[in-house]
Design a protein around this motif. Structure first.
Motif, mmCIF file in Angstrom:
data_model
loop_
_atom_site.group_PDB
_atom_site.id
_atom_site.type_symbol
_atom_site.label_atom_id
_atom_site.label_comp_id
_atom_site.label_asym_id
_atom_site.label_seq_id
_atom_site.Cartn_x
_atom_site.Cartn_y
_atom_site.Cartn_z
ATOM 1 N N GLY A 1 40.073 67.897 83.776
ATOM 2 C CA GLY A 1 40.481 68.891 84.148
ATOM 3 C C GLY A 1 41.107 68.444 85.670
ATOM 4 N N THR A 2 41.898 69.184 86.344
ATOM 5 C CA THR A 2 42.405 69.100 87.782
ATOM 6 C C THR A 2 41.330 69.733 88.594
ATOM 7 O OG1 THR A 2 43.802 70.777 87.570
ATOM 8 C CG2 THR A 2 44.853 68.827 87.104
ATOM 9 N N SER A 3 41.441 69.286 89.883
ATOM 10 C CA SER A 3 40.622 69.826 90.731
ATOM 11 C C SER A 3 40.309 71.241 90.621
ATOM 12 C CB SER A 3 41.133 69.469 92.117
ATOM 13 O OG SER A 3 40.325 70.169 93.249
ATOM 14 N N GLY B 1 36.410 74.854 79.743
ATOM 15 C CA GLY B 1 36.524 74.553 78.417
ATOM 16 C C GLY B 1 37.679 73.595 78.041
ATOM 17 N N ALA B 2 37.598 72.669 77.237
ATOM 18 C CA ALA B 2 38.824 71.728 76.870
ATOM 19 C C ALA B 2 39.896 72.951 76.490
ATOM 20 C CB ALA B 2 38.504 70.798 76.267
ATOM 21 N N ILE B 3 41.063 72.330 76.585
ATOM 22 C CA ILE B 3 42.291 72.888 75.671
ATOM 23 C C ILE B 3 43.065 71.925 74.754
ATOM 24 C CG2 ILE B 3 44.474 74.271 76.075
ATOM 25 C CD1 ILE B 3 42.073 75.662 77.208
ATOM 26 N N VAL B 4 43.074 72.317 73.793
ATOM 27 C CA VAL B 4 43.684 71.371 72.524
ATOM 28 C C VAL B 4 45.092 71.727 72.547
ATOM 29 C CG1 VAL B 4 43.808 70.392 70.298
ATOM 30 C CG2 VAL B 4 41.732 71.434 71.414
ATOM 31 N N LEU B 5 46.089 70.598 72.989
ATOM 32 C CA LEU B 5 47.361 70.661 73.106
ATOM 33 C C LEU B 5 47.788 69.932 71.777
ATOM 34 C CD1 LEU B 5 48.572 69.909 76.547
ATOM 35 C CD2 LEU B 5 48.213 72.269 75.654
ATOM 36 N N GLN B 6 48.328 70.598 70.527
ATOM 37 C CA GLN B 6 48.651 69.874 69.184
ATOM 38 C C GLN B 6 50.264 69.802 68.983
ATOM 39 O OE1 GLN B 6 48.819 71.547 65.863
ATOM 40 N NE2 GLN B 6 49.471 69.471 65.341
ATOM 41 N N GLY B 7 50.647 68.583 68.645
ATOM 42 C CA GLY B 7 51.899 68.452 68.011
ATOM 43 C C GLY B 7 52.037 67.418 66.937
ATOM 44 N N HIS B 8 52.905 67.402 65.999
ATOM 45 C CA HIS B 8 52.779 66.128 65.101
ATOM 46 C C HIS B 8 53.820 65.233 65.321
ATOM 47 C CE1 HIS B 8 56.375 68.011 62.943
ATOM 48 N NE2 HIS B 8 56.155 68.990 63.150
ATOM 49 N N LEU B 9 53.692 63.983 65.060
ATOM 50 C CA LEU B 9 54.574 62.725 65.433
ATOM 51 C C LEU B 9 55.611 62.540 64.622
ATOM 52 C CD1 LEU B 9 51.526 60.165 66.450
ATOM 53 C CD2 LEU B 9 53.207 61.620 67.953
ATOM 54 N N ALA C 1 46.317 66.734 59.749
ATOM 55 C CA ALA C 1 45.359 67.730 59.789
ATOM 56 C C ALA C 1 44.426 67.976 58.936
ATOM 57 C CB ALA C 1 46.370 69.031 60.068
ATOM 58 N N MET C 2 44.661 67.780 57.521
ATOM 59 C CA MET C 2 43.631 67.807 56.547
ATOM 60 C C MET C 2 42.656 66.577 56.609
ATOM 61 S SD MET C 2 45.844 68.579 53.128
ATOM 62 C CE MET C 2 46.954 69.834 53.035
ATOM 63 N N ALA C 3 42.611 65.675 57.352
ATOM 64 C CA ALA C 3 41.791 64.534 57.561
ATOM 65 C C ALA C 3 40.938 64.639 58.858
ATOM 66 C CB ALA C 3 42.860 63.274 57.661
ATOM 67 N N LEU C 4 41.222 65.759 59.613
ATOM 68 C CA LEU C 4 40.293 65.957 60.664
ATOM 69 C C LEU C 4 38.900 66.534 60.338
ATOM 70 C CD1 LEU C 4 43.048 68.022 63.146
ATOM 71 C CD2 LEU C 4 42.093 65.761 63.498
ATOM 72 N N THR C 5 38.088 66.003 61.269
ATOM 73 C CA THR C 5 36.648 66.582 60.877
ATOM 74 C C THR C 5 36.367 67.329 62.116
ATOM 75 O OG1 THR C 5 35.640 64.301 62.203
ATOM 76 C CG2 THR C 5 36.328 64.259 59.784
ATOM 77 N N LYS C 6 35.197 67.965 62.168
ATOM 78 C CA LYS C 6 34.626 68.879 63.027
ATOM 79 C C LYS C 6 34.357 68.248 64.158
ATOM 80 C CE LYS C 6 30.453 69.973 60.434
ATOM 81 N NZ LYS C 6 29.807 70.975 59.657
ATOM 82 N N GLU C 7 33.907 66.948 64.070
ATOM 83 C CA GLU C 7 33.331 66.340 65.509
ATOM 84 C C GLU C 7 34.514 66.016 66.317
ATOM 85 O OE1 GLU C 7 32.721 65.282 61.945
ATOM 86 O OE2 GLU C 7 30.808 66.358 61.751
ATOM 87 N N GLN C 8 35.715 65.977 65.908
ATOM 88 C CA GLN C 8 36.672 65.106 66.583
ATOM 89 C C GLN C 8 37.156 66.013 67.887
ATOM 90 O OE1 GLN C 8 39.107 64.173 63.019
ATOM 91 N NE2 GLN C 8 40.015 62.579 64.334
ATOM 92 N N LEU C 9 37.109 67.203 67.980
ATOM 93 C CA LEU C 9 37.392 67.902 69.026
ATOM 94 C C LEU C 9 36.274 68.978 69.452
ATOM 95 C CD1 LEU C 9 40.996 69.275 67.482
ATOM 96 C CD2 LEU C 9 40.661 67.324 69.258
ATOM 97 N N LYS C 10 36.444 69.295 70.783
ATOM 98 C CA LYS C 10 35.544 70.142 71.271
ATOM 99 C C LYS C 10 35.955 71.458 71.926
ATOM 100 C CE LYS C 10 32.204 66.933 70.824
ATOM 101 N NZ LYS C 10 31.370 67.127 69.642
ATOM 102 N N GLY C 11 37.358 71.660 72.098
ATOM 103 C CA GLY C 11 37.905 72.482 72.752
ATOM 104 C C GLY C 11 37.916 73.884 71.949
ATOM 105 N N LYS C 12 37.853 75.069 72.488
ATOM 106 C CA LYS C 12 37.735 76.378 71.614
ATOM 107 C C LYS C 12 39.149 77.067 71.763
ATOM 108 C CE LYS C 12 33.416 75.869 70.827
ATOM 109 N NZ LYS C 12 32.787 75.810 69.513
ATOM 110 N N ILE C 13 40.178 76.305 72.441
ATOM 111 C CA ILE C 13 41.405 77.035 72.430
ATOM 112 C C ILE C 13 42.532 76.072 72.288
ATOM 113 C CG2 ILE C 13 43.324 77.835 74.166
ATOM 114 C CD1 ILE C 13 41.181 79.200 75.536
#
Length: 479
Positions: free
Chosen positions: A60-62, A68-76, A151-163
């Motif tokens: 995060g910036t100053s 809390g971490a923010i998940v920014l999501q898009g597909h390649l 997306a289906m292969a993601l596991t619950k350990e990979q991301l910590k963000g709540k948003i």
């Protein structure tokens, strides 16, 4: 003006860079490596999982370091589609973009704004030095368009963000909070071939000029479907003429309404004149039906030399009947929401050749039980083949009372002076899958105006991209 000179420059330069890279679904190796190199070039923590999803983390910036971490999501990946006359090679060429007034378009191909502009926006945030934001977890998934396997292969350990902010929507006055689930349905089978005598003249038939589009968000527009148009055309002509079929080919992806079709037929030479006259009459009727939605629709035929094996007649009659009777288009609308499709099916692909046939469609619904009803109707329509479901994915349950939505709505209204529309869409977003893996994660989806997605008519509005960027950066500052 060059694309990379458009404002905001930081988005457009990234969009231009990734559009130079071939990135079809399931063939994302080059773009995966590019995103990995991009993250490492910024000295940011960068990882890739076993399937190819890339995660880049930025502190995060100053003043926001401990938020809390923010998940920014898009597909390649992007949908690779081109006009029937184009010689473009998606395997080796980058998208040829150009500016037309307030729009960015591509020459004879899909543009890749779905979801390239969302990916570019995430890259712009990651590479920025002047945007306030909490810690960022940038999630770049693969294979969204074909099977959502990333997306289906993601596991619950990979991301910590709540948003999670999904940047894969296509109307800038809306915030999306729900979507339909879906499944691919395939029918496969075999048939007997017949050899004709010299009494038959062979023709190549082409269905062209259809608008096509996204088989979910565009399904309510009632665009002509090349496979459905073809079956109506042939069934009408077969009423009075001895017509045989050798091959049929149409469609490449199940999430695209097919725009063109090719077929080889045979007509008894004694009925050639009758066929040519009747063909024009049937075409006129079909054109009239679709004059407002598909004004360039055309069916052409030309005689060809030679003789080819044809489909056995009884099987052909059943095949055409099956195509004609299977559900295609809107099946039901959502009660109390006249503008939202609840359930649909799109006949997307057909291949009939050398004694084997395959047909594929995509069934979508926000109600699982009704989706199953449509799949059963498809099974019943095709007693001649084996029907199977492939890659089912869940819908995204709307949460109209989330804190994230309240904050995003206020932020949007503060910027634009009006409240955004809050909607669910009749298309698949990865949010449905991600919300099952991270049930406590709040999420919304938004993006700039993109028209004609999944077709060569795809275009991205420049002014809307600026509006989208302003909203994204303001929301990151507010979170």
């Amino acid at each position: 003006m060059n694309i990379s000179a458009l404002e905001p420059i930081n988005i457009w330069k990234h969009f231009e860079a990734i559009n130079a890279i071939p990135r079809a679904s399931t063939k994302e190796e080059q773009i995966i490596n590019y995103i990995i190199s991009f993250g490492k070039s910024l000295n940011l923590e960068t990882s890739v999982d076993s399937i190819g999803n890339v995660i880049i983390k930025k502190p995060g910036t100053s003043g926001k370091e401990n938020g809390g971490a923010i998940v920014l999501q898009g597909h390649l990946d992007m949908v690779h589609q081109k006009t029937v006359t184009s010689n473009f090679n998606f395997e080796t060429q980058g998208i040829a973009m150009y500016i037309d007034d307030d729009w960015v378009k591509a020459k004879e191909t899909t543009l890749g704004a779905d979801n390239g502009i969302g990916v570019a926006a995430i890259m712009a945030v990651l590479s920025s030095n002047d945007i306030e934001h909490p810690p960022i977890e940038a999630l770049f998934t693969i294979d969204e368009e074909m099977g959502m396997t990333g997306a289906m292969a993601l596991t619950k350990e990979q991301l910590k963000g709540k948003i999670l902010l999904n940047l894969d929507s296509e109307e800038d006055d809306e915030i999306t909070i729900g979507c339909a689930g879906g499944v691919d349905v395939e029918i496969n089978g075999t048939y007997h071939l017949e050899t004709l005598d010299s009494d038959f003249q062979f023709y190549d038939i082409s269905v062209t000029g259809l608008a096509g589009g996204h088989s979910g968000v565009d399904i309510h527009l009632n665009h002509a479907n090349a496979i459905s148009v073809f079956s109506k055309y042939i069934l009408e002509i077969k009423k009075d003429i001895d017509l045989k079929i050798s091959t049929i080919s149409a469609g490449t992806l199940t999430n695209v309404i097919p725009r063109d079709l090719t077929c080889t037929i045979a007509i008894n030479k004694a009925e050639v004149t009758k066929f040519e006259i009747q063909s024009e009459a049937v075409l006129s009727s079909i054109k009239n039906k679709y004059q407002t939605t598909d004004k360039n629709l055309d069916i052409t035929f030309k005689p060809i030399e030679g003789a080819f094996p044809v489909v056995e007649n009884n099987f052909l009659s059943q095949l055409l009947k099956s195509i004609h009777t299977m559900p295609n288009g809107v099946f039901s609308m959502t009660a109390g929401m006249d503008d939202l499709v609840q359930t649909s099916n799109s006949i997307a692909k057909i291949k009939v050749q050398d004694g084997g046939f395959s047909i594929a469609c995509h069934t979508r619904s926000s109600v699982d039980a009704e989706r199953d009803v449509v799949v059963q109707k498809i099974r019943e329509s095709f007693p001649i083949g084996e029907t199977k479901e492939i890659g089912p994915y869940p819908g995204w349950e709307p949460n109209p009372n989330s804190n994230l939505l309240r904050m995003a709505t206020k932020c949007y209204q503060d910027i634009n002076g009006v409240a955004p529309a809050i909607k669910s869409i009749h298309a698949g977003l990865e949010c449905g899958i991600i919300s099952e893996i991270y049930p406590s994660m709040e999420m919304i989806s938004f993006g700039p105006n993109i028209l004609g997605a999944h077709s060569p008519e795809e275009r991205l509005q420049i002014s809307s991209t600026q509006k989208f960027w302003k909203f994204l950066t303001a929301l990151l500052k507010a979170l």
